[in-house]
Design a protein around this motif. Structure first.
Motif, mmCIF file in Angstrom:
data_model
loop_
_atom_site.group_PDB
_atom_site.id
_atom_site.type_symbol
_atom_site.label_atom_id
_atom_site.label_comp_id
_atom_site.label_asym_id
_atom_site.label_seq_id
_atom_site.Cartn_x
_atom_site.Cartn_y
_atom_site.Cartn_z
ATOM 1 N N LEU A 4 36.664 31.121 37.770
ATOM 2 C CA LEU A 4 37.753 32.081 37.903
ATOM 3 C C LEU A 4 37.229 33.368 38.527
ATOM 4 O O LEU A 4 36.086 33.766 38.294
ATOM 5 C CB LEU A 4 38.381 32.368 36.546
ATOM 6 N N ARG A 12 42.565 39.667 32.665
ATOM 7 C CA ARG A 12 41.952 38.353 32.424
ATOM 8 C C ARG A 12 42.886 37.357 31.749
ATOM 9 O O ARG A 12 42.904 36.177 32.120
ATOM 10 C CB ARG A 12 40.658 38.534 31.618
ATOM 11 N N LEU A 15 45.037 34.962 33.912
ATOM 12 C CA LEU A 15 44.449 33.827 34.625
ATOM 13 C C LEU A 15 44.439 32.553 33.787
ATOM 14 O O LEU A 15 44.010 31.497 34.271
ATOM 15 C CB LEU A 15 43.015 34.151 35.055
ATOM 16 N N LEU A 18 45.048 28.946 34.984
ATOM 17 C CA LEU A 18 44.102 28.353 35.931
ATOM 18 C C LEU A 18 42.909 27.717 35.230
ATOM 19 O O LEU A 18 42.168 26.963 35.863
ATOM 20 C CB LEU A 18 43.601 29.416 36.912
ATOM 21 N N ARG A 19 42.749 27.992 33.947
ATOM 22 C CA ARG A 19 41.611 27.426 33.228
ATOM 23 C C ARG A 19 41.775 25.911 33.129
ATOM 24 O O ARG A 19 42.844 25.406 32.815
ATOM 25 C CB ARG A 19 41.482 28.061 31.850
ATOM 26 N N GLN A 100 42.810 31.176 43.689
ATOM 27 C CA GLN A 100 42.460 29.763 43.622
ATOM 28 C C GLN A 100 41.525 29.399 44.783
ATOM 29 O O GLN A 100 41.934 29.439 45.952
ATOM 30 C CB GLN A 100 43.721 28.904 43.658
#
Length: 237
Positions: A4, A12, A15, A18-19, A100
């Protein structure tokens, strides 16, 4: 899993969707064919690849639905679906696409396939790694967005003459900031600059008057065409 990007501590948690995303995958919110509503490409048929997740929270954001929701797709599938529309113009937007990593090879692959590729980015992340064939349309966030402190000024030296800089204006204060920024960095002599009003927040006639009075170089007022053609709240248009 993908690494990331580095963002300020308060951003933070944004995000989180997206993990767990693997290399070769993208989190896609929408992928559709419509008419380009902004930039010097306005009015042309365009495929939109809208990625999910943004680390900014602009006060006037019109795509908060892309913050958390999306479908994981292999990059090859995203490429195939975008090309299947058989449209020469493709825009990668968001969210914030540059969060990304696989967006970078996706854009290069679209260019390799003969497409004219646009990237809409907030300008808080490094545009240097973007394929030089891509037309970057980069925001500089005005004060009323609440995110002006995230402007990555080093990007101005990474942009090409074929790229465009966009200012979204929510007030006279925003306009004065945009005009001052354009003059201080000679942006109107280096790039096409685009100025638009937050929908419903600034009278279009006022913005036109401010622009005319400023006597700048290549600075253009633009409308969000799609919001006049369709309902401003419509999706996938």
């Amino acid at each position: 899993m993908i690494a990331l990007p580095s963002v300020p501590p308060e951003a933070r948690p944004r995000l989180a969707p997206l993990r767990g995303l693997e290399a070769g995958e993208l989190l896609i919110h929408e992928l559709y064919l419509s008419v380009q509503g902004e930039s010097t490409f306005a009015g042309l048929p365009c495929v939109f690849v809208r990625t999910s997740v943004c680390d900014l929270r602009c006060s006037w954001c019109d795509t908060p639905h892309a913050f958390t929701r999306g479908e994981r797709m292999p990059r090859a599938e995203v490429l195939a679906r975008a090309l299947a529309f058989d449209c020469p113009l493709v825009e990668v937007t968001g969210g914030e696409p540059l969060l990304q990593p696989d967006v970078l090879p996706l854009m290069a692959e679209l260019c390799d396939a003969g497409r004219t590729v646009l990237l809409e980015t907030a300008g808080a992340h490094d545009v240097g790694p973007v394929d030089r064939r891509v037309h970057v349309i980069m925001d500089l966030k005005c004060p009323d967005s609440g995110e002006a402190h995230r402007n990555r000024w080093a990007n101005l030296d990474a942009l090409k003459p074929t790229d465009q800089i966009k200012f979204v204006v929510a007030s006279r204060r925003d306009w004065e900031w945009a005009e001052r920024t354009i003059r201080e960095h000679a942006l109107d002599r280096r790039f096409v600059c685009l100025v638009s009003a937050v929908f419903g927040a600034v009278k279009l006639s006022d913005l036109a008057d401010w622009l005319v009075a400023a006597k700048l170089g290549d600075v253009r007022m633009q409308l969000q065409m799609h919001k006049f053609v369709w309902d401003p709240a419509a999706r996938g248009v």
